[in-house]
Design a protein around this motif. Structure first.
Motif, PDB file in Angstrom:
ATOM      1  N   THR A  49       0.769  -0.899   0.051  1.00 15.68           N
ATOM      2  CA  THR A  49       0.001   0.026   0.140  1.00 15.68           C
ATOM      3  C   THR A  49       0.544   1.191  -0.150  1.00 15.68           C
ATOM      4  N   ALA A  50       1.718   1.137   0.731  1.00 19.13           N
ATOM      5  CA  ALA A  50       3.367   2.399   0.189  1.00 19.13           C
ATOM      6  C   ALA A  50       3.111   3.015  -0.492  1.00 19.13           C
ATOM      7  N   LEU A  51       4.480   1.267  -1.299  1.00 17.48           N
ATOM      8  CA  LEU A  51       4.217   1.718  -2.452  1.00 17.48           C
ATOM      9  C   LEU A  51       3.716   2.064  -3.361  1.00 17.48           C
ATOM     10  N   LYS A  98      -8.998   0.633   4.508  1.00 17.16           N
ATOM     11  CA  LYS A  98      -8.077   0.113   5.820  1.00 17.16           C
ATOM     12  C   LYS A  98      -7.424   0.701   5.617  1.00 17.16           C
ATOM     13  N   TYR A  99      -6.509  -0.104   4.897  1.00 16.68           N
ATOM     14  CA  TYR A  99      -5.177   0.361   4.382  1.00 16.68           C
ATOM     15  C   TYR A  99      -4.882   1.808   3.686  1.00 16.68           C
ATOM     16  N   SER A 100      -5.452   1.798   2.783  1.00 14.53           N
ATOM     17  CA  SER A 100      -5.017   3.159   1.119  1.00 14.53           C
ATOM     18  C   SER A 100      -5.314   4.343   2.437  1.00 14.53           C
ATOM     19  N   SER A 101      -6.239   4.080   3.563  1.00 16.02           N
ATOM     20  CA  SER A 101      -7.007   5.604   4.169  1.00 16.02           C
ATOM     21  C   SER A 101      -5.673   5.538   4.625  1.00 16.02           C
ATOM     22  N   ILE A 102      -5.007   4.681   5.459  1.00 19.61           N
ATOM     23  CA  ILE A 102      -3.999   5.061   6.728  1.00 19.61           C
ATOM     24  C   ILE A 102      -2.668   5.407   5.317  1.00 19.61           C
ATOM     25  N   PHE A 103      -2.347   4.786   4.090  1.00 18.84           N
ATOM     26  CA  PHE A 103      -1.359   5.103   3.784  1.00 18.84           C
ATOM     27  C   PHE A 103      -1.583   6.257   2.758  1.00 18.84           C
ATOM     28  N   ARG A 104      -3.168   7.164   2.294  1.00 17.10           N
ATOM     29  CA  ARG A 104      -3.274   7.599   1.155  1.00 17.10           C
ATOM     30  C   ARG A 104      -2.821   6.775   0.134  1.00 17.10           C
ATOM     31  N   ALA A 105      -3.204   5.841  -0.513  1.00 15.46           N
ATOM     32  CA  ALA A 105      -3.104   5.249  -1.708  1.00 15.46           C
ATOM     33  C   ALA A 105      -3.856   5.892  -1.905  1.00 15.46           C
ATOM     34  N   GLN A 106      -3.868   6.623  -3.255  1.00 17.71           N
ATOM     35  CA  GLN A 106      -5.364   7.321  -3.676  1.00 17.71           C
ATOM     36  C   GLN A 106      -4.951   7.656  -5.473  1.00 17.71           C
ATOM     37  N   PHE A 107      -5.896   7.617  -5.683  1.00 15.40           N
ATOM     38  CA  PHE A 107      -6.388   7.897  -7.445  1.00 15.40           C
ATOM     39  C   PHE A 107      -6.822   9.116  -7.988  1.00 15.40           C
TER      40      PHE A 107
END
Lengths: 478, 478
Positions: B166-168, B319-328
């Motif tokens: 997710t960080a990636l 759950k994970y994208s909100s923590i690491f700000r995985a956005q589009f």
């Protein structure tokens, strides 16, 4: 619980099977990154997780990180989205790199198995007691990454596996000389807590290595095996088109009585070599007297060069087999210690080293056999005069996939048709596809004529569909 | 140093090349474990590092280790030399197992890539800060194997990679909804400090897992992806001939809002499942009220069974994208969080689970596609009346390799001709080659007639050379 088990056994086979198939969602598996309107099974560049596509503006910021030591392969691999940094000395390998790596592993498998190599897989968690037996638990110092499990038992993450594999062979109590040699190898991640990880995949802390360990019944047989494996290494590098120097080397902490490094001569290399241009003698300068300026074989003058170590071989003798009692029964029925060798290839390092040697300052170049994809097809820009040739390009893709079976899966269609041909060609150049097929102005001629860039030779050709097929038919894929 | 580099560049290319080739040992690469007098390229069983050959007397001692908890697959895999214990929960995978594992990985690659999966390789060394961000650094407790590098920086050995991937993806700043979904997967070693590692490869501390992480632009799209990956799992198990139950499951420490386990029903399984024989509903009992005895879908009675979890899927939402700000960026140009899923397959576990399900008490059986070698040929005993048929068996080997190309590399010749046919047949039965071809008494008939054991169906056939070729031609190899 026994009741449940009985019920389980009573469950009719068929109903269990349907439990999975009944729940099939009924969706046709749309191969998502191949899909697009009318695109069938084509691999579309826009759908590949390939950061050059994702963030054209960021390459620069990666490149210009404040004063960090870098080299050409590291810079290019970051720029074009082959790797991304994870933590110091650790990298994410992105899809193109994984493809190249898997091709390299297939080549290595071929070469190792051709000399009798048998592939095994040894755990990374390596018990401390084995390393204590050889004193390397202390000798390796801070380079070993160490940990304890929940019971306090100590392990290291294996940087190499002499201890482990010797103990494994020693556990086989009825080995006969008739069964030897054994050549056991693996391609796995290795770990080494480098004091200064640098140069991307050239010197990391977690990396892929091929390590082979050989067990022979006599010093003569072991030396023969040593020669065979060295020849296999030469064969590998020759198939990759990489001109490697086999240099006499120091045995270091591995030990043994004879050792060679396989060195790729390149400026960024960390090893210093002395080479004799007349007789071919080569040595790591560590192995020579500092006063030695002439070749010990032919007395000619030595020249010096720097190299990246991509392979290393050791004739170990009985250094490890004597500690772990790795024995076999000889022809006279007596127990003897196995004569060992060990042989490493830096698998992820070879990828970076090849790029270091072959790339231009701006563009990645691959050994032909390792290119992640062999061909990139570039259709015209949307809305341009040549846009009519878009379908032609797609049909060419399908023709190649059909007529050149080994290229099935090796083709990428650069469908980013909002970009000009020029800017996509620039990207293709940077990524180093061996062949780039462009539907330019002459694609509207009758018959259509495609512009083909052979990136490894620098040639530019204009070819009809048949010409393209003829050009690609002999391309080798591993 | 610049001088050395200049000298390096001045070195003529040719002389560098010869540095390696000149040192070729000049030996013909005798493919050592294929070699034997007159055997050409045949793979000889006696030369394989396969402990059943090595120490026939030891199987018993491995089997009878004092009171250690074991199961059929573990016992058999130890007995026939597929694995050897390294440390608690860690095994050496020996050559046959590596072959089976690589076949399984090829199948998984096919299925994952058919739904758009792209293969990556993420480091095992996983920085603590990522795990702290999701609080799993504490939540995972003693199951995480933790270590510090030479600078005191903390890592765990990744048991799973939600944080890392997710960080990636979050590091890619210009993702557009048009590029999604991304389905990123890897097949790598995972680490988990099990309190009670047991059952061989079924519950180890270091094991191979396929983990896929998906990134979609909407909950609907993510659910569609979820369905596609589940279908790919069903397709995989169906190709393996394994009857898997897809059961509603708890999300555990991974989190998310929907989850399924893919369970192989077998007694030794550690999970308890409730199954409805009439509508196919299945659930891990953890997800049901303890009072629930009827199917929530059709109200029919539930039966219970035990299973080995071979796959697990999670719909993670944000759950994970909100923590690491995985956005589009969505169609309206606004930033949105990616909707994620994660999908695991226990790769080494599937091998053991398949053996657990398919083997008899005494003999390993493989899913046809995973058998390490498809065919074992057994020539007559040396000095027996039938010894004249030895060459016939060797010629049959060569004929099969030539006439059935996919079986090239899938044939083993059991050259231990000091043993009776009976005892070698017993070994072949234990190892579970799908086809065993014996040159028995009828091999001297005119035309020669071979005894063929089809081990997966239990059939015994008597076939001429042409009959053997006809039988083997349709055999699928991955």
């Amino acid at each position: 619980m026994e009741g449940l088990l009985a019920r389980c056994r009573a469950l009719p086979t068929l109903s269990v099977l349907t439990a999975c198939s009944r729940q099939l969602s009924g969706r046709t598996p749309c191969r998502s990154h191949h899909c697009g309107p009318g695109s069938g099974q084509r691999l579309l560049l826009s759908r590949i997780f390939q950061p050059q596509n994702l963030r054209e503006d960021q390459a620069l910021s990666l490149e210009s990180r404040s004063g960090e030591l870098t080299c050409k392969s590291q810079r290019l691999m970051l720029q074009v989205g082959l790797i991304l940094p994870a933590s110091p000395g650790c990298y994410h390998l992105l899809p193109y790199t994984v493809r190249a790596l898997e091709k390299l592993v297939r080549l290595i498998d071929q070469e190792m198995q051709a000399v009798g190599g048998q592939k095994v897989s040894l755990p990374s968690l390596s018990p401390a007691e084995l390393w204590r037996a050889t004193q390397r638990w202390d000798l390796m110092g801070k380079e070993l990454l160490r940990l304890q499990d929940r019971h306090g038992k100590e392990y290291c993450l294996g940087p190499t596996h002499e201890e482990v594999v010797t103990a494994l062979v020693a556990s086989q109590k009825n080995l006969s000389y008739k069964q030897l040699p054994f050549l056991l190898y693996q391609v796995t991640r290795k770990f080494r807590d480098e004091p200064r990880p640098r140069f991307g995949l050239l010197r990391g802390r977690e990396f892929y290595m091929k390590d082979m360990y050989t067990f022979d019944s006599s010093p003569e047989a072991a030396r023969q095996t040593y020669g065979l494996v060295c020849d296999a290494y030469c064969s590998l590098f020759s198939r990759l088109g990489l001109q490697v120097i086999k240099a006499q080397a120091d045995v270091g902490s591995i030990g043994g009585t004879m050792s060679h490094e396989f060195q790729l001569p390149v400026e960024v290399g960390e090893d210093q070599l002395a080479v004799c241009p007349s007789c071919g003698f080569s040595a790591n300068v560590e192995t020579l007297d500092s006063s030695q300026t002439n070749c010990p074989v032919c007395q000619g003058p030595l020249t010096e060069t720097r190299g990246i170590e991509v392979g290393h071989t050791f004739y170990l003798g009985t250094k490890y087999s004597s500690i772990f009692r790795a024995q076999f029964t000889n022809a006279e029925g007596k127990p003897c210690l196995a004569e060992m060798g060990c042989y490493g290839l830096g698998v992820s390092r070879i990828l970076a080293a090849a790029i270091e040697v072959l790339a231009t300052e701006d563009s990645v170049r691959w050994p032909g056999l390792l290119a992640p994809y062999q061909v990139c097809l570039i259709p015209p820009k949307k809305g341009s005069k040549e846009a009519a040739a878009t379908e032609l390009t797609e049909r060419l893709y399908d023709h190649i996939a059909e007529a050149v079976p080994q290229l099935h899966g090796e083709l990428v269609l650069d469908d980013r048709t909002h970009l000009t041909i020029g800017s996509r060609l620039k990207d293709a150049d940077k990524l180093g596809y061996p062949f780039v097929v462009v539907a330019g102005k002459r694609a509207l001629e009758e018959p259509a004529c495609f512009e083909v860039w052979c990136q490894n030779t620098g040639e530019q050709l204009f070819l009809t569909r048949e010409g393209v097929l003829d050009l690609l038919t002999p391309v080798q894929v591993v």
